[in-house]
Design an enzyme around this catalytic site. Structure first.
Site, PDB file in Angstrom:
ATOM      1  N   ASN A   1      -2.036  -0.418   7.407  1.00 42.95           N
ATOM      2  CA  ASN A   1      -1.462  -1.735   7.695  1.00 42.95           C
ATOM      3  C   ASN A   1      -0.569  -2.274   6.566  1.00 42.95           C
ATOM      4  OD1 ASN A   1      -3.498  -2.418   5.977  1.00 42.95           O
ATOM      5  ND2 ASN A   1      -4.697  -3.583   7.471  1.00 42.95           N
TER       6      ASN A   1
ATOM      7  N   TYR B   1     -12.557  -3.073  -2.623  1.00 38.89           N
ATOM      8  CA  TYR B   1     -13.078  -3.133  -1.249  1.00 38.89           C
ATOM      9  C   TYR B   1     -14.603  -3.149  -1.215  1.00 38.89           C
ATOM     10  CZ  TYR B   1      -8.446  -2.419   0.876  1.00 38.89           C
ATOM     11  OH  TYR B   1      -7.140  -2.558   1.311  1.00 38.89           O
TER      12      TYR B   1
ATOM     13  N   GLU C   1      -9.820 -10.802  -7.058  1.00 37.38           N
ATOM     14  CA  GLU C   1      -8.883  -9.677  -6.953  1.00 37.38           C
ATOM     15  C   GLU C   1      -7.811  -9.726  -8.043  1.00 37.38           C
ATOM     16  OE1 GLU C   1      -9.301  -9.410  -2.060  1.00 37.38           O
ATOM     17  OE2 GLU C   1      -7.421 -10.087  -2.947  1.00 37.38           O
TER      18      GLU C   1
ATOM     19  N   LYS D   1       0.833  -1.200   0.000  1.00 34.91           N
ATOM     20  CA  LYS D   1       0.000   0.000   0.000  1.00 34.91           C
ATOM     21  C   LYS D   1       0.875   1.261   0.000  1.00 34.91           C
ATOM     22  CE  LYS D   1      -3.785  -2.418   2.418  1.00 34.91           C
ATOM     23  NZ  LYS D   1      -4.710  -2.399   3.598  1.00 34.91           N
TER      24      LYS D   1
ATOM     25  N   HIS E   1      -1.958  -5.463   1.606  1.00 38.21           N
ATOM     26  CA  HIS E   1      -3.176  -6.254   1.433  1.00 38.21           C
ATOM     27  C   HIS E   1      -2.752  -7.666   1.074  1.00 38.21           C
ATOM     28  CE1 HIS E   1      -7.043  -7.644  -0.067  1.00 38.21           C
ATOM     29  NE2 HIS E   1      -6.367  -8.172  -1.078  1.00 38.21           N
TER      30      HIS E   1
HETATM   31  P1  DAT Z   1      -7.756  -7.542   5.742  1.00 36.61           P
HETATM   32  O1  DAT Z   1      -7.030  -6.418   5.015  1.00 36.61           O
HETATM   33  O2  DAT Z   1      -6.939  -8.079   6.891  1.00 36.61           O
HETATM   34  O3  DAT Z   1      -8.234  -8.631   4.809  1.00 36.61           O
HETATM   35  P2  DAT Z   1     -10.492  -6.579   5.805  1.00 36.61           P
HETATM   36  O4  DAT Z   1     -10.639  -7.197   4.468  1.00 36.61           O
HETATM   37  O5  DAT Z   1     -11.504  -6.911   6.854  1.00 36.61           O
HETATM   38  O6  DAT Z   1      -9.046  -6.897   6.422  1.00 36.61           O
HETATM   39  O7  DAT Z   1     -10.479  -4.989   5.685  1.00 36.61           O
HETATM   40  C1  DAT Z   1      -9.811  -4.367   4.611  1.00 36.61           C
HETATM   41  C2  DAT Z   1      -9.079  -3.150   5.137  1.00 36.61           C
HETATM   42  O8  DAT Z   1      -9.992  -2.263   5.767  1.00 36.61           O
HETATM   43  C3  DAT Z   1      -8.061  -3.466   6.228  1.00 36.61           C
HETATM   44  O9  DAT Z   1      -6.812  -3.872   5.702  1.00 36.61           O
HETATM   45  C4  DAT Z   1      -7.975  -2.174   6.978  1.00 36.61           C
HETATM   46  C5  DAT Z   1      -9.382  -1.627   6.891  1.00 36.61           C
HETATM   47  N1  DAT Z   1     -10.144  -1.943   8.097  1.00 36.61           N
HETATM   48  C6  DAT Z   1     -10.727  -3.125   8.418  1.00 36.61           C
HETATM   49  N2  DAT Z   1     -11.346  -3.065   9.600  1.00 36.61           N
HETATM   50  C7  DAT Z   1     -11.148  -1.790  10.051  1.00 36.61           C
HETATM   51  C8  DAT Z   1     -11.552  -1.068  11.228  1.00 36.61           C
HETATM   52  N3  DAT Z   1     -12.288  -1.649  12.182  1.00 36.61           N
HETATM   53  N4  DAT Z   1     -11.168   0.232  11.342  1.00 36.61           N
HETATM   54  C9  DAT Z   1     -10.432   0.823  10.380  1.00 36.61           C
HETATM   55  N5  DAT Z   1     -10.028   0.214   9.253  1.00 36.61           N
HETATM   56  C10 DAT Z   1     -10.384  -1.077   9.089  1.00 36.61           C
HETATM   57 MG    MG Z   2      -9.675  -8.602   3.312  1.00 34.32          MG
END
Ligand code: DAT
Ligand code: MG
Length: 170
Positions: free
Chosen positions: A125, A53, A139, A13, A128
Site C-alpha cells: 500500500n 509494527y 514512531e 515504502k 505508511h
Molecule cells: P495502516 O497502515 O493503514 O495504519 P495497520 O496499522 O492496521 O494499517 O497495518 C499496518 C500494515 O499492515 C498495513 O499498512 C498493511 C498491513 N496489513 C494490515 N492489515 C492487513 C491484512 N488484513 N492483510 C494484509 N496486510 C495487512
Molecule cells: Mg497503522
C-alpha cells in the site's frame, strides 16, 4: 475551532521507491500544505521493522509485512521516512493516503491509485502514515534522532559518551 498542530510520520515504502512514485506521492502530499521537518532514506533493519509494527506481531501477515517494509520483496532495501507538521496533520495525511486495503481505498488516494494486493495477499500500500498523536510520537522517536528534525518537537537531552563510535568522511 482551529486544528491542533501535529506531527506525523510518513514512510514511502519500498514499492513506492521501486516504482518511481516518490515525486507523485510528494506532490499529492503537498496538497495538505503541511511542512516537512525531517527526511531520511533508511535501510530498514529487522529490529526496526519489528518495533515499528509491534502492535501487529500476532497477525498472520506479520512476517510478510516485515519482509515487505525491509524491501526484501522488491529487491529495494530502502524507504524514505518523512516527518510532516501542521494543523490536523495526522488525519489530513491519513485521508490522502487512503484506506489500509488498497482495493478499498479511494481511487484518488495514494493507496487507491498506486497500491495493490499481491496474489499472496500482501497489502502493498505504498505508504505508511501515523494513526494517532501517540503513535506519531512513538514512531518519530523510533525513526529519527532529535538532531535529524529541524524543530525541537519533543524534549531531548544532551548525552556524551566516551565509548561512542561513528564514521566521518575520510
Ligand atoms: P495502516 O497502515 O493503514 O495504519 P495497520 O496499522 O492496521 O494499517 O497495518 C499496518 C500494515 O499492515 C498495513 O499498512 C498493511 C498491513 N496489513 C494490515 N492489515 C492487513 C491484512 N488484513 N492483510 C494484509 N496486510 C495487512
Ligand atoms: Mg497503522
Amino acid at each position: 475551532m482551529a486544528e491542533p498542530v501535529q506531527q506525523t510520520l510518513i514512510i514511502i515504502k519500498p514499492d513506492g521507491l521501486k516504482k518511481s512514485l516518490t515525486g507523485n506521492i510528494l506532490t499529492k502530499l503537498s496538497e495538505t500544505r503541511l511542512v516537512i521537518i525531517g527526511a531520511r532514506v533508511v535501510k530498514v533493519s529487522r529490529e526496526l521493522a519489528e518495533e515499528h509494527y509491534k502492535q501487529l506481531k500476532d497477525k498472520p501477515f506479520f512476517e510478510d509485512l516485515i519482509l515487505y517494509i525491509q524491501g526484501k520483496r522488491h529487491n529495494c532495501e530502502r524507504v524514505l521516512a518523512l516527518v510532516y507538521q501542521g494543523p490536523g496533520a495526522i488525519s489530513l495525511v491519513r485521508s490522502i493516503a487512503g484506506a489500509t486495503n488498497p482495493e478499498e481505498a479511494e481511487p484518488t488516494s495514494i493507496r487507491g491509485a498506486y497500491g495493490r494486493i499481491t496474489t499472496k495477499g500482501v497489502y502493498e500500500n505504498v505508504i505508511h502514515a501515523s494513526s494517532s498523536p501517540e503513535e506519531a510520537e512513538r514512531e518519530i522517536k523510533l525513526w529519527f534522532r532529535p538532531e535529524e528534525i529541524v524543530l525541537p518537537i519533543f524534549p531531548s537531552k544532551p548525552i556524551s559518551r566516551k565509548d561512542c563510535h561513528f564514521l566521518e568522511w575520510a
